[in-house]
Motif scaffolding. Structure first.
Motif, PDB file in Angstrom:
ATOM      1  N   GLU A   4     102.488  19.940 -42.398  1.00  0.00           N
ATOM      2  CA  GLU A   4     102.181  20.453 -41.063  1.00  0.00           C
ATOM      3  C   GLU A   4     103.418  21.149 -40.516  1.00  0.00           C
ATOM      4  O   GLU A   4     104.496  20.561 -40.463  1.00  0.00           O
ATOM      5  CB  GLU A   4     101.754  19.321 -40.134  1.00  0.00           C
ATOM      6  N   ARG A   5     103.264  22.410 -40.132  1.00  0.00           N
ATOM      7  CA  ARG A   5     104.376  23.158 -39.552  1.00  0.00           C
ATOM      8  C   ARG A   5     104.263  23.106 -38.039  1.00  0.00           C
ATOM      9  O   ARG A   5     103.169  23.197 -37.496  1.00  0.00           O
ATOM     10  CB  ARG A   5     104.354  24.598 -40.051  1.00  0.00           C
ATOM     11  N   GLY A  42     107.535  18.605 -29.638  1.00  0.00           N
ATOM     12  CA  GLY A  42     106.796  19.817 -29.956  1.00  0.00           C
ATOM     13  C   GLY A  42     106.624  20.758 -28.770  1.00  0.00           C
ATOM     14  O   GLY A  42     106.494  20.326 -27.624  1.00  0.00           O
ATOM     15  N   ILE A  43     106.635  22.044 -29.082  1.00  0.00           N
ATOM     16  CA  ILE A  43     106.353  23.088 -28.092  1.00  0.00           C
ATOM     17  C   ILE A  43     104.850  23.316 -28.112  1.00  0.00           C
ATOM     18  O   ILE A  43     104.273  23.608 -29.158  1.00  0.00           O
ATOM     19  CB  ILE A  43     107.113  24.384 -28.425  1.00  0.00           C
ATOM     20  N   PHE A  79     110.475  16.359 -42.644  1.00  0.00           N
ATOM     21  CA  PHE A  79     110.473  14.904 -42.533  1.00  0.00           C
ATOM     22  C   PHE A  79     109.056  14.388 -42.709  1.00  0.00           C
ATOM     23  O   PHE A  79     108.092  15.152 -42.647  1.00  0.00           O
ATOM     24  CB  PHE A  79     111.067  14.444 -41.194  1.00  0.00           C
ATOM     25  N   SER A  80     108.968  13.111 -42.932  1.00  0.00           N
ATOM     26  CA  SER A  80     107.676  12.439 -43.040  1.00  0.00           C
ATOM     27  C   SER A  80     107.591  11.448 -41.884  1.00  0.00           C
ATOM     28  O   SER A  80     108.578  10.800 -41.534  1.00  0.00           O
ATOM     29  CB  SER A  80     107.592  11.708 -44.381  1.00  0.00           C
ATOM     30  N   PHE A  81     106.413  11.351 -41.279  1.00  0.00           N
ATOM     31  CA  PHE A  81     106.209  10.374 -40.217  1.00  0.00           C
ATOM     32  C   PHE A  81     104.770   9.901 -40.277  1.00  0.00           C
ATOM     33  O   PHE A  81     103.839  10.718 -40.365  1.00  0.00           O
ATOM     34  CB  PHE A  81     106.513  10.963 -38.838  1.00  0.00           C
ATOM     35  N   ASP A  85     103.627  14.772 -43.816  1.00  0.00           N
ATOM     36  CA  ASP A  85     104.821  15.594 -44.014  1.00  0.00           C
ATOM     37  C   ASP A  85     104.845  16.729 -43.003  1.00  0.00           C
ATOM     38  O   ASP A  85     103.813  17.371 -42.752  1.00  0.00           O
ATOM     39  CB  ASP A  85     104.839  16.167 -45.434  1.00  0.00           C
ATOM     40  N   TYR A  86     106.031  16.961 -42.444  1.00  0.00           N
ATOM     41  CA  TYR A  86     106.218  18.000 -41.428  1.00  0.00           C
ATOM     42  C   TYR A  86     107.351  18.931 -41.823  1.00  0.00           C
ATOM     43  O   TYR A  86     108.324  18.501 -42.445  1.00  0.00           O
ATOM     44  CB  TYR A  86     106.566  17.362 -40.070  1.00  0.00           C
ATOM     45  N   GLU A  87     107.210  20.183 -41.433  1.00  0.00           N
ATOM     46  CA  GLU A  87     108.308  21.139 -41.464  1.00  0.00           C
ATOM     47  C   GLU A  87     108.437  21.633 -40.033  1.00  0.00           C
ATOM     48  O   GLU A  87     107.500  22.223 -39.496  1.00  0.00           O
ATOM     49  CB  GLU A  87     108.009  22.305 -42.406  1.00  0.00           C
TER      50      GLU A  87
END
Length: 157
Positions: A4-5, A42-43, A79-81, A85-87
């Motif tokens: 997820e970006r 987050g924006i 990172f992972s939360f 997974d996120y970018e």
């Protein structure tokens, strides 16, 4: 697995004696893992980075009325939360406050970090701690801001 970006803003919040506010977070999906991060998040669609920064300070620590400075750093982090997974493309804004009494507010269910505590850190503590602090270059960035002023142009972390 898909990544997820997202775009986010972080706040380098300094008090009158040059301490930086960090939030202690953990991930319920990885027990025993914790870290310290700058406030932010987050924006949202249609929101400017500055608006997001102000909203995040209010949401996370109930703080408003800070003196906003410039954009001082940017970067991308993976990172992972909670197993995802996120970018994250993130912008770091400088802010100063004379109000050092802060407390964690009730974070929404969609908050990425499960926040445990808020604490003001001195430069000495940042340089010598064994705690995990993100971004890893935070101590150098804070030192640069305190000794030389905000970097122009903003630095890549």
């Amino acid at each position: 697995m898909s990544v997820e970006r997202r775009r986010a803003v972080r706040v380098l919040l300094l008090d009158p004696v040059g301490r930086v506010l960090l939030l202690h977070g953990t991930d319920p999906a990885t027990p025993g893992t914790d870290w310290w991060i700058t406030p932010g998040g987050g924006i949202e669609p249609g929101e400017s980075p500055a608006e997001a920064a102000g909203r995040e300070l209010a949401e996370e620590i109930g703080l408003a009325g800070v003196e906003w400075g410039p954009l001082i750093a940017y970067g991308t982090v993976r990172f992972s939360f909670r197993g995802r997974d996120y970018e994250q493309e993130q912008l770091f804004h400088l802010a100063r406050t004379t109000r050092t009494e802060v407390s964690l507010t009730e974070s929404g269910a969609d908050e990425h970090a499960l926040l445990l505590a808020a604490r003001w850190w001195t430069m000495g503590e940042l340089r010598t701690t064994g705690e995990t602090i993100y971004p890893r270059q935070l101590a150098a960035l804070v030192e640069q801001v305190l000794t030389e002023g905000p970097p122009e142009p903003p630095v890549r972390l």
